[in-house]
Scaffold this motif. Structure first.
Motif, PDB file in Angstrom:
ATOM      1  N   THR A 177      -2.432  17.785   6.891  1.00 26.37           N
ATOM      2  CA  THR A 177      -2.221  16.834   7.259  1.00 26.37           C
ATOM      3  C   THR A 177      -2.859  16.649   6.429  1.00 26.37           C
ATOM      4  OG1 THR A 177      -4.019  16.838   8.211  1.00 26.37           O
ATOM      5  CG2 THR A 177      -2.927  16.681   9.805  1.00 26.37           C
ATOM      6  N   VAL A 178      -2.321  15.494   5.496  1.00 24.55           N
ATOM      7  CA  VAL A 178      -3.067  14.805   4.096  1.00 24.55           C
ATOM      8  C   VAL A 178      -2.888  13.480   4.578  1.00 24.55           C
ATOM      9  CG1 VAL A 178      -2.054  16.309   2.377  1.00 24.55           C
ATOM     10  CG2 VAL A 178      -0.708  14.289   2.827  1.00 24.55           C
ATOM     11  N   ASP A 179      -4.047  12.364   3.856  1.00 25.71           N
ATOM     12  CA  ASP A 179      -3.649  11.122   3.988  1.00 25.71           C
ATOM     13  C   ASP A 179      -2.318  10.393   2.819  1.00 25.71           C
ATOM     14  OD1 ASP A 179      -6.133  10.503   4.991  1.00 25.71           O
ATOM     15  OD2 ASP A 179      -7.365   9.823   2.867  1.00 25.71           O
ATOM     16  N   ARG A 180      -2.082  10.837   2.224  1.00 22.06           N
ATOM     17  CA  ARG A 180      -1.081  10.797   1.436  1.00 22.06           C
ATOM     18  C   ARG A 180      -0.834  11.654   0.171  1.00 22.06           C
ATOM     19  NH1 ARG A 180      -1.265   8.608  -3.710  1.00 22.06           N
ATOM     20  NH2 ARG A 180      -3.414   8.797  -4.618  1.00 22.06           N
ATOM     21  N   GLY A 208      -6.285  17.638   5.189  1.00 23.74           N
ATOM     22  CA  GLY A 208      -7.385  16.949   6.287  1.00 23.74           C
ATOM     23  C   GLY A 208      -7.548  18.785   8.172  1.00 23.74           C
ATOM     24  N   GLU A 218       2.268  12.999   6.588  1.00 23.26           N
ATOM     25  CA  GLU A 218       0.502  12.005   5.973  1.00 23.26           C
ATOM     26  C   GLU A 218       0.420  11.161   6.939  1.00 23.26           C
ATOM     27  OE1 GLU A 218       2.421  10.048   1.892  1.00 23.26           O
ATOM     28  OE2 GLU A 218       4.076  10.361   3.038  1.00 23.26           O
ATOM     29  N   SER A 219      -0.349  10.417   6.505  1.00 21.21           N
ATOM     30  CA  SER A 219      -1.621   9.760   7.644  1.00 21.21           C
ATOM     31  C   SER A 219      -0.551   8.655   8.852  1.00 21.21           C
ATOM     32  CB  SER A 219      -2.308   8.934   7.487  1.00 21.21           C
ATOM     33  OG  SER A 219      -2.300   8.274   6.836  1.00 21.21           O
TER      34      SER A 219
END
Length: 278
Positions: A19-22, A33, A102-103
């Motif tokens: 997972t990544v914020d963007r 994350g 993405e988040s």
């Protein structure tokens, strides 16, 4: 009462979810994350879900002869899946699917699923007894056409419940199918006329709900207020729950409700691994 059985013909792979914020810009990096490494692939996901729903699944898939394959098959056994029909392809690496999430819920897949880790018709024929002796046969249509056709034919000729999942590119499959499930992209122009060519039930996932069609019946179930975190695996839980309900003798309406609920449960967490209660 003995639990029903199902043969699942599809993909087995190592799933790596990050997972990544963007997504980072080209030439830059981003911190992940959450990280999940797990048994995955559509076939394995459906087999896990079936086991969680009280059906005894056998997985018919391909793994390499590497340590990754060893670990994934050990996990499958721990999940209650019979893996004796899984092919270990000598000299090949087990398939890998990387998901970047993405988040906001947007995802990207990077897959390494070369032809050697897909099922061949000969693999299906060697698993004939497993398929013919199962109460249901689930066929993922992402597998090569000859393998999918052979599996559906064996299941149909043995009088089993045959469930096809994916895009119908080969119409010769239809006479062997009892259920066809497709998402909105895969469904194309599928409609009620499909029911004149073999299938008894058609399930189409749409943007605003799930549409179910059968002779004399039509049901649209809205998605409701489900907070989708990751839609990966939602379709796999849907197919497994629909199959489990039909094997239990439930009506199409009841099976539709169970399938939609199972899908809604799965999309509320990261990764495609089902977490369905019995």
């Amino acid at each position: 009462m003995t639990a029903p059985t199902a043969a699942v013909i599809g993909q087995l792979a190592r799933d790596l979810v990050l997972t990544v914020d963007r997504l980072p810009d080209p030439g830059s990096s981003a911190a992940a994350g959450e990280r999940r490494e797990q048994l995955g692939g559509k076939g394995a996901n459906q087999a896990v879900a079936l086991a969680q729903l009280g059906v005894r699944p056998s997985l018919i898939a391909v793994a390499g002869d590497d340590a990754t394959g060893d670990a994934l098959l050990a996990q499958a056994v721990a999940d209650g899946i019979d893996v004796r029909a899984v092919v270990r392809r000598r000299g090949e690496a087990t398939g890998v699917i990387v998901e970047i999430l993405e988040s906001g819920g947007d995802y990207r897949y990077i897959e390494h699923l070369p032809p050697p880790v897909l099922l061949a018709e000969a693999d299906i024929l060697r698993a004939r007894d497993t398929i013919a002796q199962s109460d249901a046969v689930l066929v993922q249509l992402q597998q090569p056409a000859a393998a999918a056709l052979a599996a559906a034919r064996i299941g149909h000729e043995a009088g089993r419940l045959v469930v096809l999942d994916g895009e119908i590119k080969d119409k010769t499959l239809l006479p062997y199918a009892d259920v066809v499930r497709a998402d909105e992209e895969e469904s194309g122009d599928l409609g009620e006329d499909l029911l004149d060519h073999g299938p008894k039930l058609l399930a189409i996932a749409q943007s605003d709900g799930n549409l179910f069609l059968w002779k004399g019946g039509r049901l649209k179930i809205p998605l409701g207020d489900v907070a989708a975190v990751d839609t990966t695996g939602g379709g796999d839980s849907f197919v497994a729950a629909l199959t489990a309900a039909l094997l239990a003798g439930e009506s199409y309406e009841e099976a539709a409700q169970r399938a939609t609920a199972a899908s809604g449960s799965t999309v509320q967490h990261v990764g495609g691994r089902p977490e369905l209660g019995r």
